[in-house]
Design a protein around this motif. Structure first.
Motif, PDB file in Angstrom:
ATOM      1  N   SER A 197       0.832  -1.143  -0.022  1.00  0.00           N
ATOM      2  CA  SER A 197      -0.040   0.074  -0.105  1.00  0.00           C
ATOM      3  C   SER A 197       0.886   1.212   0.074  1.00  0.00           C
ATOM      4  CB  SER A 197      -0.912   0.057   1.335  1.00  0.00           C
ATOM      5  OG  SER A 197      -0.169   0.186   2.325  1.00  0.00           O
ATOM      6  N   MET A 198       0.024   2.569  -0.317  1.00  0.00           N
ATOM      7  CA  MET A 198       0.995   3.562  -0.439  1.00  0.00           C
ATOM      8  C   MET A 198       1.521   3.990   0.960  1.00  0.00           C
ATOM      9  SD  MET A 198       2.167   6.330  -2.012  1.00  0.00           S
ATOM     10  CE  MET A 198       1.527   6.208  -3.600  1.00  0.00           C
ATOM     11  N   LEU A 199       0.690   3.666   1.848  1.00  0.00           N
ATOM     12  CA  LEU A 199       0.853   4.152   3.414  1.00  0.00           C
ATOM     13  C   LEU A 199       2.110   3.362   3.910  1.00  0.00           C
ATOM     14  CD1 LEU A 199       0.186   5.684   5.617  1.00  0.00           C
ATOM     15  CD2 LEU A 199      -1.504   3.863   6.387  1.00  0.00           C
ATOM     16  N   ASP A 200       1.913   1.940   3.500  1.00  0.00           N
ATOM     17  CA  ASP A 200       2.925   1.190   4.150  1.00  0.00           C
ATOM     18  C   ASP A 200       4.457   1.598   3.242  1.00  0.00           C
ATOM     19  OD1 ASP A 200       1.713  -0.275   5.720  1.00  0.00           O
ATOM     20  OD2 ASP A 200       1.437  -2.046   4.348  1.00  0.00           O
ATOM     21  N   ARG A 201       4.290   1.952   2.073  1.00  0.00           N
ATOM     22  CA  ARG A 201       5.580   2.327   1.354  1.00  0.00           C
ATOM     23  C   ARG A 201       6.334   3.796   1.970  1.00  0.00           C
ATOM     24  NH1 ARG A 201       2.819   0.565  -3.258  1.00  0.00           N
ATOM     25  NH2 ARG A 201       2.283   2.675  -3.859  1.00  0.00           N
ATOM     26  N   LYS A 202       5.181   4.677   2.255  1.00  0.00           N
ATOM     27  CA  LYS A 202       5.630   5.817   2.842  1.00  0.00           C
ATOM     28  C   LYS A 202       6.279   5.674   4.088  1.00  0.00           C
ATOM     29  CE  LYS A 202       3.119   9.616   2.474  1.00  0.00           C
ATOM     30  NZ  LYS A 202       1.955  10.545   2.613  1.00  0.00           N
ATOM     31  N   MET A 204       7.824   2.724   5.325  1.00  0.00           N
ATOM     32  CA  MET A 204       9.190   2.149   4.879  1.00  0.00           C
ATOM     33  C   MET A 204      10.222   2.927   4.315  1.00  0.00           C
ATOM     34  SD  MET A 204       8.883  -0.797   6.505  1.00  0.00           S
ATOM     35  CE  MET A 204       7.858   0.131   7.713  1.00  0.00           C
ATOM     36  N   GLY A 205       9.687   4.129   3.552  1.00  0.00           N
ATOM     37  CA  GLY A 205      10.586   4.994   3.012  1.00  0.00           C
ATOM     38  C   GLY A 205      11.135   6.020   4.065  1.00  0.00           C
ATOM     39  N   ALA A 206      10.352   6.200   5.009  1.00  0.00           N
ATOM     40  CA  ALA A 206      11.068   6.848   6.056  1.00  0.00           C
ATOM     41  C   ALA A 206      12.104   6.201   6.898  1.00  0.00           C
ATOM     42  CB  ALA A 206      10.017   7.507   7.198  1.00  0.00           C
ATOM     43  N   VAL A 207      11.846   5.146   7.043  1.00  0.00           N
ATOM     44  CA  VAL A 207      13.078   4.120   7.621  1.00  0.00           C
ATOM     45  C   VAL A 207      14.290   4.141   6.735  1.00  0.00           C
ATOM     46  CG1 VAL A 207      13.700   1.777   8.238  1.00  0.00           C
ATOM     47  CG2 VAL A 207      11.322   2.634   8.846  1.00  0.00           C
ATOM     48  N   ALA A 208      13.860   3.985   5.254  1.00  0.00           N
ATOM     49  CA  ALA A 208      15.024   4.079   4.529  1.00  0.00           C
ATOM     50  C   ALA A 208      15.767   5.467   4.516  1.00  0.00           C
ATOM     51  CB  ALA A 208      14.486   3.678   3.122  1.00  0.00           C
ATOM     52  N   ARG A 209      15.164   6.493   4.679  1.00  0.00           N
ATOM     53  CA  ARG A 209      15.771   7.872   4.621  1.00  0.00           C
ATOM     54  C   ARG A 209      16.542   7.816   5.911  1.00  0.00           C
ATOM     55  NH1 ARG A 209      12.211  13.014   2.617  1.00  0.00           N
ATOM     56  NH2 ARG A 209      11.719  12.203   0.493  1.00  0.00           N
ATOM     57  N   HIS A 210      16.149   7.489   7.095  1.00  0.00           N
ATOM     58  CA  HIS A 210      16.755   7.446   8.039  1.00  0.00           C
ATOM     59  C   HIS A 210      18.058   6.603   8.141  1.00  0.00           C
ATOM     60  CE1 HIS A 210      17.571   7.507  12.434  1.00  0.00           C
ATOM     61  NE2 HIS A 210      17.569   6.408  12.690  1.00  0.00           N
ATOM     62  N   GLU A 211      18.278   5.361   7.558  1.00  0.00           N
ATOM     63  CA  GLU A 211      19.141   4.603   7.410  1.00  0.00           C
ATOM     64  C   GLU A 211      20.204   5.106   6.734  1.00  0.00           C
ATOM     65  OE1 GLU A 211      17.419   0.821   6.196  1.00  0.00           O
ATOM     66  OE2 GLU A 211      16.736   0.130   7.987  1.00  0.00           O
ATOM     67  N   LYS A 212      19.870   5.654   5.645  1.00  0.00           N
ATOM     68  CA  LYS A 212      20.852   6.558   4.839  1.00  0.00           C
ATOM     69  C   LYS A 212      21.468   7.966   5.530  1.00  0.00           C
ATOM     70  CE  LYS A 212      18.758   4.883   0.573  1.00  0.00           C
ATOM     71  NZ  LYS A 212      18.107   5.299  -0.782  1.00  0.00           N
ATOM     72  N   GLY A 213      20.841   8.355   6.556  1.00  0.00           N
ATOM     73  CA  GLY A 213      21.277   9.528   7.329  1.00  0.00           C
ATOM     74  C   GLY A 213      20.545  10.733   6.733  1.00  0.00           C
ATOM     75  N   ASN A 215      17.004  13.712   5.968  1.00  0.00           N
ATOM     76  CA  ASN A 215      15.992  13.973   6.823  1.00  0.00           C
ATOM     77  C   ASN A 215      14.833  13.174   6.286  1.00  0.00           C
ATOM     78  OD1 ASN A 215      13.916  16.154   7.136  1.00  0.00           O
ATOM     79  ND2 ASN A 215      15.140  16.961   8.760  1.00  0.00           N
ATOM     80  N   PHE A 216      13.860  12.925   7.272  1.00  0.00           N
ATOM     81  CA  PHE A 216      12.561  12.241   7.028  1.00  0.00           C
ATOM     82  C   PHE A 216      11.327  12.925   7.587  1.00  0.00           C
ATOM     83  CE2 PHE A 216      14.369  10.545  10.813  1.00  0.00           C
ATOM     84  CZ  PHE A 216      13.407  10.202  11.685  1.00  0.00           C
ATOM     85  N   ASP A 217      11.760  14.250   8.110  1.00  0.00           N
ATOM     86  CA  ASP A 217      10.842  15.172   8.800  1.00  0.00           C
ATOM     87  C   ASP A 217       9.514  15.334   8.263  1.00  0.00           C
ATOM     88  OD1 ASP A 217      12.613  15.206  10.702  1.00  0.00           O
ATOM     89  OD2 ASP A 217      13.245  17.328  10.752  1.00  0.00           O
ATOM     90  N   MET A 218       9.711  15.776   6.802  1.00  0.00           N
ATOM     91  CA  MET A 218       8.372  16.274   5.913  1.00  0.00           C
ATOM     92  C   MET A 218       7.415  15.229   5.349  1.00  0.00           C
ATOM     93  SD  MET A 218       8.748  19.262   6.869  1.00  0.00           S
ATOM     94  CE  MET A 218       7.435  20.096   5.909  1.00  0.00           C
ATOM     95  N   ASP A 219       6.648  15.402   5.154  1.00  0.00           N
ATOM     96  CA  ASP A 219       5.357  14.247   4.489  1.00  0.00           C
ATOM     97  C   ASP A 219       5.756  14.588   2.963  1.00  0.00           C
ATOM     98  OD1 ASP A 219       3.795  12.527   3.869  1.00  0.00           O
ATOM     99  OD2 ASP A 219       2.050  13.760   4.425  1.00  0.00           O
ATOM    100  N   SER A 220       6.098  13.563   2.427  1.00  0.00           N
ATOM    101  CA  SER A 220       5.982  13.498   1.029  1.00  0.00           C
ATOM    102  C   SER A 220       5.734  12.255   0.286  1.00  0.00           C
ATOM    103  CB  SER A 220       7.638  13.652   0.574  1.00  0.00           C
ATOM    104  OG  SER A 220       8.328  12.719   0.909  1.00  0.00           O
TER     105      SER A 220
END
Length: 569
Positions: A197-202, A204-213, A215-220
């Motif tokens: 789902s789009m929600l699950d991808r968003k 998990m996308g935040a987790v991926a950003r965090h792992e890369k160092g 910023n994952f503050d803003m909704d996108s």
């Protein structure tokens, strides 16, 4: 100024002289000459007037410029929180306007630099605040919107304090969001739920950003952000998967219990169990399907081996009964299990009975271990008593062979076990069985009888046997002392001269010497032993023993009069 005036006067004189000369040559009349000069005067007046007006305008502009600069200077100073500026401190009003203007513009330029820096600083902090408010999902606070009117140091401090507090809040929110996202990621991995789902991808996308160092503050489109709403959405998804996890764990627990039960019933090897356990991972639907398949396989196998398994359970019950010394009455309580038709229901009853007996045996084993040891000692005591009545064994003890030494060593161990260990273990059983009955509120039954009653009866019977044996011995001793018709008195306790004299008879010197020598030899051989009853009294009366038997009997009496313990020997 005077040089300019002289120059104008000189130029004007030269110009008039030249005009007269030209007019004379032309022949212009005086009236026309006067009109020309009048026009020239008007032009000159206008020119001079323009010069004055222009200069006055410039002066006025300078004055206005200074005034505006001073006004701006005062305004900026007030906005910066520095208070009013003293504009007369360096250049007074009596100074030329250009100096006052340059001074005011210079001070204004400096003030503008400070003002611009302060404004830029506040604007940057305002943008950061707005970004944080947006990321956190909070409304923009109105007191931090205006960065034009108040640029004071206190305003900067307010911005800095608010920015610090928001950064702390954002940092805490990031931690909270990431903690929930990590939990969500773990659940999705464990449950093998894909991020479709789009929600699950968003999320998990935040987790991926965090792992890369990143910023994952803003909704996108590929990140859910850290707003309060985002946190609620993530937590709701976690709760949803927790419910699914609980359901699947429940399913797997039921499957696992059934499979484990069948493993035990079918005596499946540890290797086979480990092989299946290693083939399934996580809480996915494939794991549940694998568990169900294994359960079905084991159920089919159970049906095919049901009779064999029931027989094994019955054999286990028999072994436990034997271990606990259960009598026929107790065994008859499970007659339906031991003789019923084979079925799964019967297997359930058999396993319940086995579990109950195992629990009972587990509690009784320490006591049963003592009972077995006591029974062993009782058998040893009885065997020892019977053995000591055997003439051949008695003769063996007097020998000097290796077999005789081994027999003496065995006799020593038997005496030690019977005299020391048996009383201790009997007393220990009295205490432990009594405590067991007190704590459990039940009677400790062994072979269909209360064990303490059995124990006391066995002790009483043994004591009665000893007393009877003692009475029999005394009877034999008295009979041995009685003279036999046609013969002299028989030696009973001594072959000394005093006894011979009392009996009125004397042995032959050679026979008397042989008996004494043999008596001393036997006493030397058996003196290290200490028996509760005289060894040689079991051999019968003096008539049957003859002179050698009498000597052995006398040696035994000598040994008992000066005993030496087995341990010290």
């Amino acid at each position: 100024m005077e040089a300019f005036q002289k120059r104008v006067e000189s130029k004007l004189g030269d110009t008039l002289a030249k005009l007269r000369e030209l007019w004379d040559q032309i022949g212009i009349c005086e009236e026309e000459r006067q009109r020309y000069l009048d026009d020239l005067g008007i032009i000159l007046d206008e020119l001079l007037e323009d010069a004055v007006v222009t200069t006055e305008t410039r002066l006025r502009d300078m004055v206005e410029e200074v005034a505006q600069a001073e006004k701006d200077l005062q305004s900026m100073s007030l906005k910066l929180g520095n208070g009013p500026v003293d504009t007369s401190s360096e250049v007074g009003d009596d100074k030329p306007a250009v100096l006052r203007r340059d001074n005011a513009l210079a001070r204004l330029s400096e003030m503008r630099d400070v003002f611009s820096q302060r404004q830029s600083q506040l604007q940057t902090m305002k943008e950061e605040l707005v970004e944080l408010w947006t990321a956190l999902g909070d409304p923009v606070e109105s007191q931090f919107e205006n960065v034009e009117d108040d640029l004071s140091a206190s305003k900067v401090a307010d911005f800095e304090d608010r920015l610090t507090s928001l950064n702390l809040k954002a940092s805490k929110r990031r931690e909270d969001v990431m903690a929930v996202l990590r939990r969500l990621q773990s659940l999705m991995h464990s449950l093998k739920v894909p991020a479709t789902s789009m929600l699950d991808r968003k999320m998990m996308g935040a987790v991926a950003r965090h792992e890369k160092g990143e910023n994952f503050d803003m909704d996108s489109d590929d990140c859910i952000g850290i707003s309060a709403k985002a946190l609620e959405i993530i937590q709701a998804r976690v709760d949803e998967l927790k419910v699914l996890e609980s359901e699947r764990r429940g399913q797997l627990t039921v499957l696992g219990e059934e499979i484990s039960k069948l493993y035990d019933r079918l005596s499946v090897s540890d290797e086979e169990q480990a092989e299946f356990a290693g083939s399934v991972h996580g809480l996915g639907e494939d794991t549940i399907a694998a568990g169900q398949h294994e359960l079905n396989r084991l159920q089919d196998l159970l049906i095919s081996k049901l009779s064999e398994i029931v027989s094994a359970r019955r054999q286990t019950m028999i072994e436990l009964w034997d271990e606990m010394g259960s009598g026929p009455e107790e065994r008859a309580q499970h007659e339906d299990v031991m003789s019923g038709d084979v079925s799964e229901e019967l297997l359930e009853k058999a396993e319940e009975a086995v579990a109950k007996l195992q629990a009972q045996a587990q509690v009784m084993r320490p006591i049963l271990k003592h009972i077995d040891r006591r029974n062993e000692l009782l058998r040893l005591r009885q065997s020892h008593a019977e053995q000591m009545k055997d003439p051949e064994y008695q003769a063996l003890l007097t020998g000097r062979s290796r077999q005789a030494r081994l027999a003496l060593k065995e006799l020593e161990a038997t005496e030690k076990a019977v005299k020391k260990e048996l009383p201790k273990i009997t007393e220990a059983l009295r205490r432990r069985v009594g405590a067991w009955e007190t704590n459990s509120g039940k009677t400790f039954v062994y072979q269909d009888r209360r064990y303490l009653d059995r124990l006391e009866e066995e002790e009483h019977q043994w004591e009665e046997a000893r007393q009877q044996e003692k009475r029999d011995k005394e009877t034999k001793k008295k009979a041995a002392r009685q003279p036999i018709a046609g013969r002299g008195p028989i030696l009973s306790h001594s072959v000394s001269r005093g006894d011979d004299e009392k009996s009125g008879r004397r042995q032959r010197p050679k026979a008397q010497a042989e008996v004494r020598v043999f008596t001393a030899f036997v006493a030397q051989r058996i003196q290290p032993l200490s028996f509760s009853l005289p060894v040689w009294y079991f051999a019968g009366g003096a008539r049957e023993l003859g002179p050698v038997g009498v000597a052995m009997k006398e040696a035994t009496c000598m040994s008992q009069r000066s005993p030496v313990s087995i341990r010290s020997a």
